[in-house]
Design a protein around this motif. Structure first.
Motif, mmCIF file in Angstrom:
data_model
loop_
_atom_site.group_PDB
_atom_site.id
_atom_site.type_symbol
_atom_site.label_atom_id
_atom_site.label_comp_id
_atom_site.label_asym_id
_atom_site.label_seq_id
_atom_site.Cartn_x
_atom_site.Cartn_y
_atom_site.Cartn_z
ATOM 1 N N GLU A 179 -33.727 -19.176 -18.212
ATOM 2 C CA GLU A 179 -33.307 -18.130 -19.154
ATOM 3 C C GLU A 179 -32.820 -18.734 -20.462
ATOM 4 O O GLU A 179 -33.080 -18.198 -21.549
ATOM 5 C CB GLU A 179 -32.222 -17.250 -18.521
ATOM 6 C CG GLU A 179 -32.722 -16.385 -17.379
ATOM 7 C CD GLU A 179 -33.878 -15.480 -17.799
ATOM 8 O OE1 GLU A 179 -33.823 -14.933 -18.925
ATOM 9 O OE2 GLU A 179 -34.829 -15.332 -17.019
ATOM 10 N N ALA A 180 -32.118 -19.875 -20.376
ATOM 11 C CA ALA A 180 -31.673 -20.557 -21.591
ATOM 12 C C ALA A 180 -32.865 -21.104 -22.368
ATOM 13 O O ALA A 180 -32.887 -21.085 -23.607
ATOM 14 C CB ALA A 180 -30.704 -21.684 -21.244
ATOM 15 N N ARG B 279 -34.328 -18.177 -24.224
ATOM 16 C CA ARG B 279 -33.482 -17.790 -25.365
ATOM 17 C C ARG B 279 -33.642 -18.778 -26.520
ATOM 18 O O ARG B 279 -33.695 -18.378 -27.688
ATOM 19 C CB ARG B 279 -32.013 -17.724 -24.945
ATOM 20 C CG ARG B 279 -31.653 -16.532 -24.070
ATOM 21 C CD ARG B 279 -30.141 -16.332 -23.996
ATOM 22 N NE ARG B 279 -29.449 -17.501 -23.454
ATOM 23 C CZ ARG B 279 -29.222 -17.697 -22.166
ATOM 24 N NH1 ARG B 279 -29.662 -16.831 -21.267
ATOM 25 N NH2 ARG B 279 -28.555 -18.766 -21.762
ATOM 26 N N ARG B 280 -33.714 -20.047 -26.189
ATOM 27 C CA ARG B 280 -33.876 -21.064 -27.239
ATOM 28 C C ARG B 280 -35.196 -20.850 -27.995
ATOM 29 O O ARG B 280 -35.228 -20.903 -29.237
ATOM 30 C CB ARG B 280 -33.832 -22.459 -26.602
ATOM 31 C CG ARG B 280 -34.204 -23.596 -27.540
ATOM 32 C CD ARG B 280 -33.853 -24.952 -26.949
ATOM 33 N NE ARG B 280 -34.477 -25.210 -25.655
ATOM 34 C CZ ARG B 280 -35.724 -25.643 -25.481
ATOM 35 N NH1 ARG B 280 -36.507 -25.825 -26.542
ATOM 36 N NH2 ARG B 280 -36.199 -25.881 -24.264
ATOM 37 N N ALA C 154 -36.913 -18.060 -28.260
ATOM 38 C CA ALA C 154 -36.849 -16.808 -29.019
ATOM 39 C C ALA C 154 -36.028 -16.984 -30.298
ATOM 40 O O ALA C 154 -36.368 -16.431 -31.360
ATOM 41 C CB ALA C 154 -36.254 -15.705 -28.151
ATOM 42 N N ARG C 155 -34.964 -17.755 -30.202
ATOM 43 C CA ARG C 155 -34.090 -17.991 -31.346
ATOM 44 C C ARG C 155 -34.820 -18.769 -32.443
ATOM 45 O O ARG C 155 -34.744 -18.433 -33.630
ATOM 46 C CB ARG C 155 -32.860 -18.756 -30.856
ATOM 47 C CG ARG C 155 -31.789 -19.053 -31.887
ATOM 48 C CD ARG C 155 -30.527 -19.522 -31.160
ATOM 49 N NE ARG C 155 -29.568 -20.083 -32.092
ATOM 50 C CZ ARG C 155 -29.546 -21.366 -32.448
ATOM 51 N NH1 ARG C 155 -30.432 -22.212 -31.941
ATOM 52 N NH2 ARG C 155 -28.639 -21.799 -33.309
ATOM 53 N N HIS D 145 -37.367 -16.543 -34.111
ATOM 54 C CA HIS D 145 -36.750 -15.596 -35.040
ATOM 55 C C HIS D 145 -36.367 -16.289 -36.347
ATOM 56 O O HIS D 145 -36.594 -15.739 -37.442
ATOM 57 C CB HIS D 145 -35.522 -14.955 -34.404
ATOM 58 C CG HIS D 145 -34.896 -13.902 -35.250
ATOM 59 N ND1 HIS D 145 -35.470 -12.666 -35.458
ATOM 60 C CD2 HIS D 145 -33.738 -13.900 -35.975
ATOM 61 C CE1 HIS D 145 -34.705 -11.952 -36.265
ATOM 62 N NE2 HIS D 145 -33.648 -12.675 -36.591
ATOM 63 N N SER E 202 -42.857 -16.268 -29.084
ATOM 64 C CA SER E 202 -41.764 -17.239 -29.155
ATOM 65 C C SER E 202 -42.279 -18.668 -29.169
ATOM 66 O O SER E 202 -41.493 -19.596 -29.353
ATOM 67 C CB SER E 202 -40.816 -17.051 -27.965
ATOM 68 O OG SER E 202 -40.111 -15.846 -28.069
ATOM 69 N N GLU F 228 -25.550 -18.123 -35.474
ATOM 70 C CA GLU F 228 -25.888 -17.524 -34.185
ATOM 71 C C GLU F 228 -25.636 -18.507 -33.060
ATOM 72 O O GLU F 228 -25.600 -19.719 -33.272
ATOM 73 C CB GLU F 228 -27.368 -17.090 -34.171
ATOM 74 C CG GLU F 228 -27.671 -15.931 -35.095
ATOM 75 C CD GLU F 228 -26.912 -14.682 -34.722
ATOM 76 O OE1 GLU F 228 -26.897 -14.339 -33.507
ATOM 77 O OE2 GLU F 228 -26.354 -14.032 -35.610
ATOM 78 N N ALA G 93 -28.586 -22.787 -28.099
ATOM 79 C CA ALA G 93 -29.269 -22.717 -26.813
ATOM 80 C C ALA G 93 -28.293 -22.715 -25.656
ATOM 81 O O ALA G 93 -28.551 -22.195 -24.582
ATOM 82 C CB ALA G 93 -30.240 -23.894 -26.678
ATOM 83 N N GLY H 91 -25.488 -21.185 -25.659
ATOM 84 C CA GLY H 91 -24.746 -19.939 -25.651
ATOM 85 C C GLY H 91 -23.422 -20.017 -26.359
ATOM 86 O O GLY H 91 -22.654 -19.057 -26.348
#
Length: 398
Positions: A268-269, A272-273, A275-276, A279, A302, A388, A391, A393
């Motif tokens: 999941e991390a 997220r990394r 996707a970040r 973006h 991503s 933000e 990775a 969190g």
């Protein structure tokens, strides 16, 4: 050749940078591929692949590029003359259709838009019209590397169920695996295909088929000729941790390390990394006043971003300038997109500073090549990254 100081930036959407940990894991002597040490390693690797594919089903590993995995999926489940439908969604979807044609299959192309994902409505119309249930398989690319567009696989599966159609669902996840969530079980996909050289952070050379019970049942009656790609032989040898033919031993060492790294970071991390960073890249595009080739924000990739250059601009010249001046490789346009787009890879072993360097190279290249743009893309991306959560969190400030 003249030595160039510093590291080369390989910012393709694959192959990706191979991290030092994997290089070190591969830098060891080859062992007996019929011996007990190798068997134990293979069993651990095959088990470790399952969560990455989102499956409890078998995952077969071949020594090949992803193109080999395309062929393996087809020859293990289909027979000469079978009909398959393929979405017209990009260069690699078209290549897969070409493989199917050369295998002696009848290919039906569903109309599509290379700037948007595969259309469930087009699939529904096609399968509804197939009253005799002659379509044997639906082929779709999850993340089309050439266009930077993803497709909603769950929606396509729901469409097939709504049509009560028995066709197999085959999904190319070559550039999405380990960069975005791949969920063979939840998607109820019958074959998910992938390669080693993208999110798994390995050199090219390994490919994968994650298969369903329905696909294994189809294998029993499939009549396309197969030898090297035969799942039946692969499954028989894999049961004890071995392969029917000589495996790519050092790549398997690297794969074992890759799976350890993904487990340490947490899938999941990892997602997220990715996707970040995707973006942040899109924020840079907006600031530069350049256009994302993907026209549907819900289908942004991503793994990589495909960028349309302004009319009258040659994307290949821009890429050449960036390579020669700043020692960075970007992906080029494929098929009808040649010269019209460049592609930024932001997947695999990748962090904020690597993205900062990548976007800096692009912005400098735009300036040097005289491509019309507004300055400030790097600043927009860095502002977002600084403010933000990273990775891990943790907020980067406060």
């Amino acid at each position: 050749m003249t030595y160039r100081a510093g590291r080369h930036f390989l910012q393709l959407p694959g192959p990706t940078n191979v991290p030092d940990r994997i290089l070190r894991a591969m830098d060891r002597a080859v062992i007996d591929h019929r011996g007990p040490e190798f068997g134990r390693m293979t069993l651990e690797v095959l088990e470790g692949l399952r969560p990455v594919f989102g499956t409890s089903a078998p995952v077969f590993v071949f020594a090949s590029s992803g193109s080999g995995a395309w062929e393996a999926a087809l020859v293990n489940t289909l027979s000469p003359g079978d009909r398959v439908c393929v979405f017209d969604q990009g260069f690699f979807a078209d290549r897969w259709a070409g493989v199917a044609q050369r295998m002696g299959l009848e290919v039906e192309r569903l109309p599509g838009d290379w700037r948007r994902g595969a259309d469930p409505a087009a699939l529904e119309a096609h399968l509804t019209a197939d009253r005799e249930r002659q379509v044997s398989a639906v082929l779709v690319v999850h993340n089309e590397t050439s266009t930077g567009v993803t497709s909603d696989i769950a929606a396509l599966r729901d469409t097939m169920d709504r049509c009560d159609h028995p066709a197999l669902l085959m999904v190319d996840a070559v550039s999405s695996l380990a960069a975005m969530a791949v969920a063979r079980d939840a998607w109820r996909a019958d074959v998910v295909i992938a390669g080693s050289q993208k999110g798994l952070m390995l050199p090219p050379g390994l490919s994968f088929n994650a298969v369903s019970d329905l696909a294994l049942a189809a294998n029993e009656t499939a009549a396309l000729p197969r030898a090297y790609w035969d799942w039946t032989e692969m499954a028989r040898f894999n049961e004890a941790g071995y392969f029917p033919s000589t495996p790519a031993t050092t790549l398997l060492y690297g794969l074992a390390e890759s799976l350890t790294m993904l487990e340490e970071e947490g899938l999941e991390a990892v997602f997220r990394r990715h996707a970040r960073h995707a973006h942040a890249t899109r924020l840079a595009l907006d600031a530069w006043d350049l256009v994302n080739h993907c026209a549907d924000p819900e289908r942004y990739s991503s793994a990589g971003t495909t960028v349309l250059v302004p009319e009258g601009t040659d994307a290949n010249r821009l890429r050449r300038v960036i390579l020669e001046r700043f020692d960075m490789s970007l992906g080029g346009g494929l098929g009808p997109l040649k010269g019209r787009v460049f592609r930024i890879g932001h997947l695999g072993d990748f962090n904020d500073l690597m993205l900062a360097g990548t976007l800096s190279g692009v912005e400098m290249g735009l300036e040097v090549a005289g491509v019309p743009h507004r300055p400030g893309g790097v600043h927009a991306a860095l502002t977002y990254l600084a403010h933000e959560a990273g990775a891990e969190g943790r907020p980067a400030r406060g």
